[in-house]
Design an enzyme around this catalytic site. Sequence first.
Site, short mmCIF file in Angstrom:
data_model
loop_
_atom_site.label_atom_id
_atom_site.label_comp_id
_atom_site.label_asym_id
_atom_site.label_seq_id
_atom_site.Cartn_x
_atom_site.Cartn_y
_atom_site.Cartn_z
N GLU A 7 -7.29 49.07 51.49
CA GLU A 7 -6.40 48.88 50.23
C GLU A 7 -7.26 49.53 49.35
OE1 GLU A 7 -2.85 49.70 51.26
OE2 GLU A 7 -2.54 48.19 52.24
N ARG A 19 11.43 42.25 49.83
CA ARG A 19 12.78 42.96 51.34
C ARG A 19 13.37 41.51 51.88
NH1 ARG A 19 10.98 47.20 55.10
NH2 ARG A 19 11.52 45.38 56.27
N CYS A 77 1.65 40.17 50.39
CA CYS A 77 0.41 41.23 50.20
C CYS A 77 -0.02 41.80 48.81
CB CYS A 77 0.25 41.96 50.84
SG CYS A 77 0.32 41.27 53.02
#
Lengths: 214, 214, 214, 214
Positions: free
Chosen positions: B81, B91, B144
């Site tokens: 990342e 979510r 994360c």
Amino acid sequence: MHTILLTGFEPFGGEQSNPSWLAVQQLDGYQLDDEVQIVSRQLSCVFEKSQQELKTAIAELKPVLVLALGQAGGRTELCFEKVAINFIDARIADNAGQQPVGAPVVAEGPAAYFTTLPIKAMVNRLKQQGIPAAVSYTAGTYVCNTVFYAMMHQLKDKPKVRAGFLHIPYAPEQAIGKAVTSMPVDMVVRALKLCLPVALQSSEDLQIVAGTLD
Amino acid sequence: MHTILLTGFEPFGGEQSNPSWLAVQQLDGYQLDDEVQIVSRQLSCVFEKSQQELKTAIAELKPVLVLALGQAGGRTELCFEKVAINFIDARIADNAGQQPVGAPVVAEGPAAYFTTLPIKAMVNRLKQQGIPAAVSYTAGTYVCNTVFYAMMHQLKDKPKVRAGFLHIPYAPEQAIGKAVTSMPVDMVVRALKLCLPVALQSSEDLQIVAGTLD
Amino acid sequence: MHTILLTGFEPFGGEQSNPSWLAVQQLDGYQLDDEVQIVSRQLSCVFEKSQQELKTAIAELKPVLVLALGQAGGRTELCFEKVAINFIDARIADNAGQQPVGAPVVAEGPAAYFTTLPIKAMVNRLKQQGIPAAVSYTAGTYVCNTVFYAMMHQLKDKPKVRAGFLHIPYAPEQAIGKAVTSMPVDMVVRALKLCLPVALQSSEDLQIVAGTLD
Amino acid sequence: MHTILLTGFEPFGGEQSNPSWLAVQQLDGYQLDDEVQIVSRQLSCVFEKSQQELKTAIAELKPVLVLALGQAGGRTELCFEKVAINFIDARIADNAGQQPVGAPVVAEGPAAYFTTLPIKAMVNRLKQQGIPAAVSYTAGTYVCNTVFYAMMHQLKDKPKVRAGFLHIPYAPEQAIGKAVTSMPVDMVVRALKLCLPVALQSSEDLQIVAGTLD
């Protein structure tokens, strides 16, 4: 001693290797048990020649079971093919430069043959062991489907010889930069050791769901 | 002796295991060379608690390098990342039942932090060794990304401690029936052994293309 | 009379047209209501020049709201971008042949800016009207993200001017033979008419879930 | 006056509508030219009943051409099916609660039938007009394939009646929140008006490539 014939293809489409051959090559001479031995053969990625190579190998080895493997870049699972169709439509030329379009595999042959392997049972066994696998309802229109159809046509009057086709994902090194799924060749080899005994046991398939809506 | 801190998460979202922990767990105590040892820690999949756990581990271990790993079901490659954003939008609820929506990770913190790892060089090393890897430009908006952002915020005044986040695909047994990519945990472990030495060598990244059009 | 500035790009990457410009071009001069008019401008697909063109248009038109649109081949929905990052990594050269790699958009600028549009509310409005839309957390690292970042940087001290970026799928004629999603340009135009009034009403966004796990 | 019979299905799988019926419904009574009129009929999403409904409609209307349409959620293009297979494997129950698994459509029927429509020519016409379309080599194992197979079996001795199956993507309102492709119903209607004249002209197909590698 009985023989299982496994086949894999040579590389095509610009690839340096073909995981179908890398996998079955490792199992050449492998004894599944006291009575069954595996013989592995490489097929050319050439429409006519591959059919002839397979025909010769079957005639020579008289296998009780044939499983032909091919690379299917982009697939996410081991895909056991249900149906071979009497149709060739080559999106790219084969390794001999031939590119048949809209042609039958066998003139006057039936539209399709179903595999004679218990593929649901084989898929089920692999999933139980943590290996992604599924039944597929199209083997494409290239050399893979052609070899599959030609094999089922050759064996149509020998119901005791079970036969089928397995499409496998790219090997990891092939997937570099393509952003698609891959599966290590070792996992394919392990899968074959797990599902071939299931295929030998019975031609009767499990009555479990393995369908697709569309 | 210097320390590299690796973290992985506990399972979440109904999964039985989390490949990020299965991978780093295997490397706990592993000596990369005479001077560098890996310590692995598991983080809770809980927004607040995971940040605290990581903060405590960094304070205790004083690592020269931290790489946090997380599962990213559906990804086809090891995804290093580039950027952590100051935004949470859950979510699904975390493992403590909390589901923050539209919230910052750190009130008044900057919009984002970039990783301080040479991620292009790490990706490059893996691709050379046949392991699918890529730079990713979104770590999502769940636990994360939150851990990644909190870590970079904690280390913002300690430029000598390099830090980053690695998203990994499902393990094969998780991919059963999902028709998505998977990667064996052993391959993730091998990848870590290959790319961590690259990360230690330099914070200067390679000037090679790793971008996306959109 | 207040002005909304819409921008779309010229074609790039070998395409004959760019649906972002085809869509906003249709709305040039369109009156949203008695007090608000749309002005549409085309941007070059060139890193430096596009920023300058947008800067000039904003200075000239003094819009109350700016929405820049770009083509995102492969996306399945209208994607309202949450975050612009200070990073350029061009996978292909721009239309002037420049291909910056690993560079900032603005030297010494912050790592990222968030959109100032109420994008969840805009997405919500479109979904209620049967148009696929979503919040996206990466605008890539090419000209689209660069224009988005430069715009938010230019407007950072003008909080009354709301601004954001919308990525749209290929038009159907572009998708031919690519086996990817497409969306008719007319549907994009209809979507803009539906969501721009929402964007004008309030900068406060809805507290509804629009996150991604990874 | 000659008749073209178009069929679409009722909704299934929890959907509120079925774009296959929404599309063909608009063409009921439409005159393609002075000599050819379209009649549209809805089929139940029920294994046995749908076959009977289609059989009755063909017997009653004596069409020169039959095109059955079905929804294929996730497809990105209009997919003209090449082959219908004699195999049912229902992943979900049909609208009457029946879920046959591993069964033939017609006991003792051949393994497969090919469409008798010039589907490459039809696909080609659509692509020329900017509408994404392709040949597909699997119609699945649910009600769509079953109706397709039953139709080709019924017409096997009537070579003058051309017949085939077209899978279409979700309508946009169905794709909300699914992150999959959609196609407006109006575009499907326009496609039918474009490709049906091609289908009437000749049963000879074009010799152009439309194959898949796997």
